[in-house]
Design a protein around this motif. Structure first.
Motif, short mmCIF file in Angstrom:
data_model
loop_
_atom_site.label_atom_id
_atom_site.label_comp_id
_atom_site.label_asym_id
_atom_site.label_seq_id
_atom_site.Cartn_x
_atom_site.Cartn_y
_atom_site.Cartn_z
N ILE A 119 0.88 -1.09 0.15
CA ILE A 119 -0.12 0.05 0.05
C ILE A 119 0.84 1.22 -0.15
O ILE A 119 0.54 2.16 -0.52
CB ILE A 119 -1.20 0.05 1.16
N GLU B 219 -8.23 12.98 2.25
CA GLU B 219 -10.01 12.71 2.07
C GLU B 219 -10.20 11.14 2.26
O GLU B 219 -11.26 10.81 2.39
CB GLU B 219 -10.11 13.03 0.48
N ARG B 220 -9.03 10.39 1.62
CA ARG B 220 -9.18 8.89 1.55
C ARG B 220 -9.00 8.05 2.97
O ARG B 220 -9.45 7.29 3.13
CB ARG B 220 -8.30 8.43 0.43
N TYR B 221 -7.69 8.54 3.54
CA TYR B 221 -7.23 7.79 4.58
C TYR B 221 -7.33 8.53 5.92
O TYR B 221 -7.14 8.01 7.24
CB TYR B 221 -5.94 7.34 4.39
N GLY B 222 -8.17 9.79 5.91
CA GLY B 222 -8.30 10.53 7.22
C GLY B 222 -6.90 11.30 7.73
O GLY B 222 -5.95 11.22 7.04
N ALA C 189 -12.40 7.77 6.36
CA ALA C 189 -12.58 9.15 6.13
C ALA C 189 -13.86 9.18 5.14
O ALA C 189 -14.35 10.36 4.80
CB ALA C 189 -11.35 9.75 5.59
N LEU C 190 -14.23 7.98 4.68
CA LEU C 190 -15.39 8.03 3.57
C LEU C 190 -16.72 7.95 4.12
O LEU C 190 -17.70 7.82 3.26
CB LEU C 190 -14.93 6.97 2.67
N GLY D 114 -8.80 0.97 -4.90
CA GLY D 114 -8.47 0.83 -3.52
C GLY D 114 -8.19 2.25 -2.83
O GLY D 114 -8.46 2.39 -1.53
N ILE D 115 -7.20 2.89 -3.46
CA ILE D 115 -6.88 4.11 -3.02
C ILE D 115 -7.90 5.18 -2.62
O ILE D 115 -8.23 5.84 -1.71
CB ILE D 115 -5.95 4.59 -3.89
N GLU D 116 -8.85 5.09 -3.73
CA GLU D 116 -9.93 5.94 -3.58
C GLU D 116 -10.85 5.85 -2.41
O GLU D 116 -11.37 6.56 -1.63
CB GLU D 116 -10.94 5.95 -4.87
N GLY E 235 -9.58 4.29 0.32
CA GLY E 235 -9.06 4.23 1.49
C GLY E 235 -8.57 2.70 1.95
O GLY E 235 -8.67 2.49 3.18
N VAL E 236 -8.71 2.11 1.00
CA VAL E 236 -8.00 0.59 1.36
C VAL E 236 -6.62 0.40 1.75
O VAL E 236 -5.85 0.93 1.17
CB VAL E 236 -8.51 -0.32 0.32
N THR E 237 -6.54 -0.43 2.93
CA THR E 237 -5.19 -0.61 3.62
C THR E 237 -4.86 -1.89 3.25
O THR E 237 -3.53 -2.25 3.03
CB THR E 237 -4.88 -0.20 4.89
N ALA E 238 -5.68 -2.93 3.20
CA ALA E 238 -5.28 -4.27 3.03
C ALA E 238 -6.57 -5.05 3.07
O ALA E 238 -7.52 -4.26 2.93
CB ALA E 238 -4.55 -4.76 4.11
#
Lengths: 152, 182
Positions: A60, A87-90, B34-35, B130-132, B134-137
Protein backbone atom coordinates in the motif's frame (compact mmCIF):
# COMPACT_ATOMS: atom_id res chain seq x y z
CA UNK A 1 42.02 -4.41 12.67
CA UNK A 2 41.47 -4.19 8.95
CA UNK A 3 38.84 -6.87 9.14
CA UNK A 4 37.04 -5.01 11.87
CA UNK A 5 36.93 -1.85 9.75
CA UNK A 6 35.54 -3.80 6.80
CA UNK A 7 32.97 -5.49 9.06
CA UNK A 8 31.74 -2.18 10.48
CA UNK A 9 31.72 -0.56 7.05
CA UNK A 10 29.67 -3.41 5.58
CA UNK A 11 27.11 -3.15 8.38
CA UNK A 12 26.74 0.59 7.84
CA UNK A 13 26.47 -0.01 4.10
CA UNK A 14 23.81 -2.70 4.59
CA UNK A 15 21.68 -0.37 6.71
CA UNK A 16 22.02 2.41 4.18
CA UNK A 17 20.89 0.17 1.36
CA UNK A 18 17.81 -0.99 3.26
CA UNK A 19 16.74 2.61 3.75
CA UNK A 20 16.13 3.00 0.01
CA UNK A 21 12.88 1.84 -1.48
CA UNK A 22 12.91 -0.23 -4.60
CA UNK A 23 10.88 2.01 -6.88
CA UNK A 24 12.68 4.75 -8.78
CA UNK A 25 10.88 7.59 -10.44
CA UNK A 26 12.40 10.05 -12.87
CA UNK A 27 11.61 13.70 -12.40
CA UNK A 28 11.70 16.50 -14.91
CA UNK A 29 13.34 18.90 -12.51
CA UNK A 30 15.06 18.87 -9.16
CA UNK A 31 12.37 20.83 -7.34
CA UNK A 32 9.73 18.18 -8.07
CA UNK A 33 12.11 15.51 -6.83
CA UNK A 34 12.67 17.40 -3.58
CA UNK A 35 8.92 17.90 -3.17
CA UNK A 36 8.35 14.18 -3.78
CA UNK A 37 10.93 13.23 -1.15
CA UNK A 38 9.42 15.67 1.35
CA UNK A 39 5.87 14.40 0.73
CA UNK A 40 6.66 10.70 1.14
CA UNK A 41 8.45 11.53 4.39
CA UNK A 42 5.56 13.62 5.65
CA UNK A 43 2.82 11.07 4.90
CA UNK A 44 2.26 8.09 7.16
CA UNK A 45 1.78 4.58 5.80
CA UNK A 46 -1.80 3.58 6.75
CA UNK A 47 -0.88 -0.08 7.15
CA UNK A 48 2.51 -0.04 8.87
CA UNK A 49 1.63 2.77 11.15
CA UNK A 50 4.97 3.82 12.58
CA UNK A 51 6.60 4.30 9.21
CA UNK A 52 6.25 6.97 6.59
CA UNK A 53 5.67 6.19 2.94
CA UNK A 54 9.37 6.52 2.15
CA UNK A 55 10.48 3.92 4.69
CA UNK A 56 7.78 1.33 4.26
CA UNK A 57 8.04 -1.67 2.00
CA UNK A 58 4.37 -2.60 2.23
CA UNK A 59 2.40 -2.76 -1.05
CA UNK A 60 0.00 0.00 0.00
CA UNK A 61 2.93 2.34 0.69
CA UNK A 62 4.33 1.60 -2.78
CA UNK A 63 0.90 2.36 -4.30
CA UNK A 64 0.64 5.62 -2.40
CA UNK A 65 4.15 6.64 -3.46
CA UNK A 66 3.11 6.03 -7.06
CA UNK A 67 -0.01 8.09 -6.41
CA UNK A 68 2.08 10.97 -5.02
CA UNK A 69 4.35 10.76 -8.08
CA UNK A 70 1.41 10.79 -10.49
CA UNK A 71 -0.22 13.72 -8.72
CA UNK A 72 3.05 15.64 -8.93
CA UNK A 73 3.18 14.91 -12.66
CA UNK A 74 -0.32 16.40 -12.91
CA UNK A 75 1.08 19.63 -11.42
CA UNK A 76 -0.88 19.35 -8.19
CA UNK A 77 0.30 21.48 -5.29
CA UNK A 78 1.62 19.92 -2.07
CA UNK A 79 -1.54 21.02 -0.29
CA UNK A 80 -3.75 19.34 -2.88
CA UNK A 81 -1.79 16.09 -2.60
CA UNK A 82 -2.03 16.12 1.19
CA UNK A 83 -5.78 16.85 0.94
CA UNK A 84 -6.14 13.95 -1.51
CA UNK A 85 -4.63 11.55 1.04
CA UNK A 86 -6.61 12.96 3.98
CA UNK A 87 -9.88 12.63 2.02
CA UNK A 88 -9.23 8.91 1.59
CA UNK A 89 -7.29 7.84 4.66
CA UNK A 90 -8.27 10.51 7.18
CA UNK A 91 -6.15 12.87 9.28
CA UNK A 92 -4.23 9.83 10.40
CA UNK A 93 -1.94 9.89 7.34
CA UNK A 94 -0.38 13.12 8.53
CA UNK A 95 2.52 12.92 10.94
CA UNK A 96 1.82 16.55 11.78
CA UNK A 97 -1.95 16.79 12.19
CA UNK A 98 -3.76 19.87 10.91
CA UNK A 99 -5.36 22.42 13.20
CA UNK A 100 -8.93 21.38 13.84
CA UNK A 101 -11.34 20.99 16.72
CA UNK A 102 -10.14 17.39 17.04
CA UNK A 103 -6.44 18.18 17.22
CA UNK A 104 -6.36 21.30 19.39
CA UNK A 105 -5.53 19.14 22.39
CA UNK A 106 -2.57 17.61 20.54
CA UNK A 107 -1.18 21.00 19.62
CA UNK A 108 -1.85 22.88 22.83
CA UNK A 109 -2.03 20.06 25.40
CA UNK A 110 1.69 20.02 26.27
CA UNK A 111 1.84 23.83 26.60
CA UNK A 112 -1.26 23.84 28.80
CA UNK A 113 0.17 21.08 31.01
CA UNK A 114 3.46 23.00 31.30
CA UNK A 115 1.54 26.15 32.27
CA UNK A 116 -0.43 24.25 34.93
CA UNK A 117 2.83 22.79 36.26
CA UNK A 118 4.47 26.22 36.50
CA UNK A 119 1.41 27.63 38.32
CA UNK A 120 1.49 24.78 40.83
CA UNK A 121 5.23 25.20 41.47
CA UNK A 122 4.79 28.94 41.98
CA UNK A 123 1.87 28.35 44.32
CA UNK A 124 3.88 25.85 46.39
CA UNK A 125 6.96 28.09 46.55
CA UNK A 126 4.90 31.07 47.62
CA UNK A 127 3.23 29.05 50.36
CA UNK A 128 6.50 27.71 51.78
CA UNK A 129 8.05 31.19 51.66
CA UNK A 130 5.15 32.51 53.71
CA UNK A 131 5.72 29.87 56.39
CA UNK A 132 9.42 30.74 56.73
CA UNK A 133 8.75 34.42 57.43
CA UNK A 134 9.38 35.28 61.09
CA UNK A 135 6.20 35.83 62.97
CA UNK A 136 5.51 39.42 63.98
CA UNK A 137 5.19 40.17 67.62
CA UNK A 138 2.11 41.96 68.77
CA UNK A 139 2.52 45.32 70.54
CA UNK A 140 1.84 43.78 73.93
CA UNK A 141 4.50 41.14 73.33
CA UNK A 142 6.99 43.79 72.19
CA UNK A 143 6.39 45.80 75.35
CA UNK A 144 6.86 42.71 77.44
CA UNK A 145 10.10 41.83 75.67
CA UNK A 146 11.48 45.32 76.21
CA UNK A 147 10.51 45.08 79.87
CA UNK A 148 12.41 41.81 80.27
CA UNK A 149 15.48 43.18 78.51
CA UNK A 150 15.43 46.31 80.66
CA UNK A 151 15.12 44.29 83.82
CA UNK A 152 18.27 42.37 83.01
CA UNK B 1 -10.46 23.80 50.54
CA UNK B 2 -7.03 22.49 51.43
CA UNK B 3 -8.31 18.92 51.45
CA UNK B 4 -9.70 19.39 47.98
CA UNK B 5 -6.34 20.61 46.69
CA UNK B 6 -4.65 17.56 48.14
CA UNK B 7 -7.06 15.38 46.15
CA UNK B 8 -6.22 17.01 42.81
CA UNK B 9 -3.16 14.82 42.04
CA UNK B 10 -5.23 11.69 42.71
CA UNK B 11 -8.04 12.92 40.45
CA UNK B 12 -5.55 13.79 37.70
CA UNK B 13 -3.91 10.39 38.07
CA UNK B 14 -7.23 8.56 37.73
CA UNK B 15 -8.22 10.67 34.71
CA UNK B 16 -4.88 10.02 33.01
CA UNK B 17 -5.15 6.31 33.81
CA UNK B 18 -8.61 6.17 32.26
CA UNK B 19 -7.42 7.90 29.07
CA UNK B 20 -4.38 5.64 28.73
CA UNK B 21 -6.42 2.51 29.47
CA UNK B 22 -8.88 3.40 26.74
CA UNK B 23 -5.96 4.03 24.38
CA UNK B 24 -4.59 0.57 25.06
CA UNK B 25 -7.91 -1.15 24.49
CA UNK B 26 -8.40 0.42 21.03
CA UNK B 27 -7.27 -1.49 17.97
CA UNK B 28 -4.76 0.74 16.17
CA UNK B 29 -5.40 -1.01 12.85
CA UNK B 30 -9.04 0.01 12.94
CA UNK B 31 -8.93 3.54 11.60
CA UNK B 32 -12.05 5.62 11.35
CA UNK B 33 -12.79 5.70 7.66
CA UNK B 34 -12.68 9.13 6.08
CA UNK B 35 -15.36 8.02 3.63
CA UNK B 36 -18.29 7.35 5.95
CA UNK B 37 -21.40 9.22 4.78
CA UNK B 38 -19.75 10.06 1.45
CA UNK B 39 -20.77 8.90 -2.01
CA UNK B 40 -19.12 5.83 -3.41
CA UNK B 41 -16.18 7.21 -5.46
CA UNK B 42 -16.54 6.95 -9.23
CA UNK B 43 -14.47 4.42 -11.11
CA UNK B 44 -14.17 2.63 -14.44
CA UNK B 45 -12.76 -0.88 -14.23
CA UNK B 46 -13.36 -4.22 -15.86
CA UNK B 47 -15.25 -7.16 -14.46
CA UNK B 48 -13.00 -9.92 -13.15
CA UNK B 49 -14.63 -12.81 -15.01
CA UNK B 50 -15.58 -10.80 -18.13
CA UNK B 51 -12.69 -8.50 -19.11
CA UNK B 52 -14.86 -6.98 -21.89
CA UNK B 53 -17.40 -5.64 -19.43
CA UNK B 54 -16.59 -2.19 -18.05
CA UNK B 55 -18.07 -1.36 -14.66
CA UNK B 56 -18.75 1.97 -13.00
CA UNK B 57 -20.21 2.98 -9.65
CA UNK B 58 -23.64 2.91 -11.34
CA UNK B 59 -23.42 -0.87 -11.55
CA UNK B 60 -23.32 -1.36 -7.79
CA UNK B 61 -27.01 -1.60 -7.20
CA UNK B 62 -29.11 -3.78 -5.02
CA UNK B 63 -31.07 -3.75 -1.83
CA UNK B 64 -28.18 -3.02 0.48
CA UNK B 65 -24.76 -3.29 -1.12
CA UNK B 66 -21.80 -5.00 0.50
CA UNK B 67 -18.52 -4.41 -1.30
CA UNK B 68 -15.94 -6.94 -0.14
CA UNK B 69 -12.26 -6.29 -0.86
CA UNK B 70 -10.44 -9.56 -1.48
CA UNK B 71 -7.40 -11.14 -3.11
CA UNK B 72 -5.98 -14.59 -3.59
CA UNK B 73 -2.86 -13.49 -1.70
CA UNK B 74 -4.91 -12.71 1.40
CA UNK B 75 -5.09 -15.41 4.05
CA UNK B 76 -8.07 -14.00 5.95
CA UNK B 77 -10.08 -13.85 2.72
CA UNK B 78 -10.06 -17.64 2.76
CA UNK B 79 -11.15 -17.59 6.39
CA UNK B 80 -14.15 -15.34 5.77
CA UNK B 81 -15.14 -17.02 2.50
CA UNK B 82 -17.72 -19.48 3.95
CA UNK B 83 -19.42 -16.63 5.83
CA UNK B 84 -19.61 -14.62 2.61
CA UNK B 85 -21.29 -17.57 0.87
CA UNK B 86 -23.85 -17.69 3.70
CA UNK B 87 -24.43 -13.94 3.48
CA UNK B 88 -24.95 -14.15 -0.28
CA UNK B 89 -27.46 -16.97 0.17
CA UNK B 90 -29.25 -15.06 2.93
CA UNK B 91 -30.44 -12.59 0.28
CA UNK B 92 -30.75 -9.55 2.55
CA UNK B 93 -27.85 -7.81 0.86
CA UNK B 94 -26.23 -7.66 -2.58
CA UNK B 95 -22.67 -8.85 -2.26
CA UNK B 96 -20.07 -7.52 -4.72
CA UNK B 97 -16.34 -8.20 -4.74
CA UNK B 98 -13.41 -5.89 -5.29
CA UNK B 99 -10.55 -8.08 -6.44
CA UNK B 100 -7.66 -6.01 -5.11
CA UNK B 101 -4.09 -6.07 -6.45
CA UNK B 102 -4.38 -9.55 -7.83
CA UNK B 103 -3.71 -11.60 -10.93
CA UNK B 104 -6.76 -12.17 -13.13
CA UNK B 105 -5.96 -15.83 -13.83
CA UNK B 106 -5.25 -16.59 -10.15
CA UNK B 107 -8.43 -14.86 -9.03
CA UNK B 108 -10.57 -16.62 -11.64
CA UNK B 109 -9.10 -19.94 -10.53
CA UNK B 110 -9.80 -19.07 -6.88
CA UNK B 111 -13.47 -18.41 -7.63
CA UNK B 112 -13.89 -21.73 -9.42
CA UNK B 113 -11.95 -23.70 -6.77
CA UNK B 114 -14.12 -22.25 -4.02
CA UNK B 115 -17.66 -21.05 -4.41
CA UNK B 116 -18.21 -17.62 -5.97
CA UNK B 117 -20.36 -15.64 -3.53
CA UNK B 118 -20.25 -12.39 -5.50
CA UNK B 119 -22.76 -11.05 -8.02
CA UNK B 120 -19.60 -9.90 -9.78
CA UNK B 121 -16.11 -8.80 -8.82
CA UNK B 122 -14.47 -5.56 -9.91
CA UNK B 123 -10.91 -6.18 -11.13
CA UNK B 124 -8.60 -3.61 -9.54
CA UNK B 125 -5.12 -4.95 -10.25
CA UNK B 126 -3.35 -1.61 -9.71
CA UNK B 127 -5.27 -0.83 -6.53
CA UNK B 128 -6.56 2.47 -7.97
CA UNK B 129 -10.09 2.10 -6.66
CA UNK B 130 -8.56 0.77 -3.44
CA UNK B 131 -6.81 4.10 -2.92
CA UNK B 132 -10.03 5.99 -3.70
CA UNK B 133 -11.72 3.92 -0.98
CA UNK B 134 -8.87 4.26 1.52
CA UNK B 135 -8.26 0.52 1.51
CA UNK B 136 -5.13 -0.49 3.41
CA UNK B 137 -5.28 -4.28 2.99
CA UNK B 138 -7.73 -7.10 2.42
CA UNK B 139 -10.22 -8.15 3.59
CA UNK B 140 -12.24 -5.02 4.09
CA UNK B 141 -15.96 -4.67 3.59
CA UNK B 142 -17.96 -1.54 2.81
CA UNK B 143 -21.68 -1.18 3.37
CA UNK B 144 -23.31 1.11 0.79
CA UNK B 145 -26.93 2.21 1.04
CA UNK B 146 -29.59 2.57 -1.68
CA UNK B 147 -28.50 6.13 -2.44
CA UNK B 148 -24.91 5.03 -3.09
CA UNK B 149 -23.58 6.45 0.18
CA UNK B 150 -20.93 4.53 2.15
CA UNK B 151 -22.33 3.86 5.60
CA UNK B 152 -19.72 1.60 7.18
CA UNK B 153 -16.29 0.15 6.61
CA UNK B 154 -15.21 -3.02 8.33
CA UNK B 155 -11.50 -3.86 8.42
CA UNK B 156 -10.63 -7.53 8.77
CA UNK B 157 -12.53 -10.73 8.09
CA UNK B 158 -16.26 -11.20 8.63
CA UNK B 159 -17.29 -14.07 10.87
CA UNK B 160 -20.48 -14.97 12.69
CA UNK B 161 -19.76 -12.64 15.63
CA UNK B 162 -18.76 -9.64 13.50
CA UNK B 163 -21.81 -10.18 11.31
CA UNK B 164 -24.16 -10.26 14.27
CA UNK B 165 -22.58 -7.42 16.26
CA UNK B 166 -21.55 -5.01 13.53
CA UNK B 167 -23.39 -5.69 10.28
CA UNK B 168 -26.88 -6.82 11.30
CA UNK B 169 -27.74 -3.74 13.40
CA UNK B 170 -26.81 -1.45 10.48
CA UNK B 171 -28.63 -3.63 7.96
CA UNK B 172 -31.78 -3.43 10.06
CA UNK B 173 -31.52 0.36 10.14
CA UNK B 174 -30.98 0.48 6.36
CA UNK B 175 -33.94 -1.84 5.74
CA UNK B 176 -36.15 0.50 7.75
CA UNK B 177 -34.86 3.49 5.80
CA UNK B 178 -35.63 1.71 2.54
CA UNK B 179 -39.16 0.97 3.65
CA UNK B 180 -39.55 4.63 4.49
CA UNK B 181 -38.61 5.59 0.93
CA UNK B 182 -40.77 3.07 -0.89
Amino acid sequence: MNRLVIFIASIIFAFNVSAFTSDTYTFDDEVTQIRYNALVKELRCPKCQNQNLADSNSPIAADLRREVYELLQLNKSDGEIVDFMVERYGEFVLYRPKFSALTYILWFGPAILLFIGVVIVMFVLKNSAKKKQPQQLSTAQKNKLEQILKDK
Amino acid sequence: MNKLIRLIPLILFIALGAVLYRGLSLNPQELPSALIDKKMPSFELTQLLNPEVTLTEQDLKGQIVLLNVWGTWCVYCKYEHPYLVDIAKGGRVSLYGLNYKDDRADATQWLSDYENPYIFSIFDDLGKLGIELGVTAAPETFVIDQAGVIRMKHVGPIDAKVWKDKFLPLIEILEKENQGIS
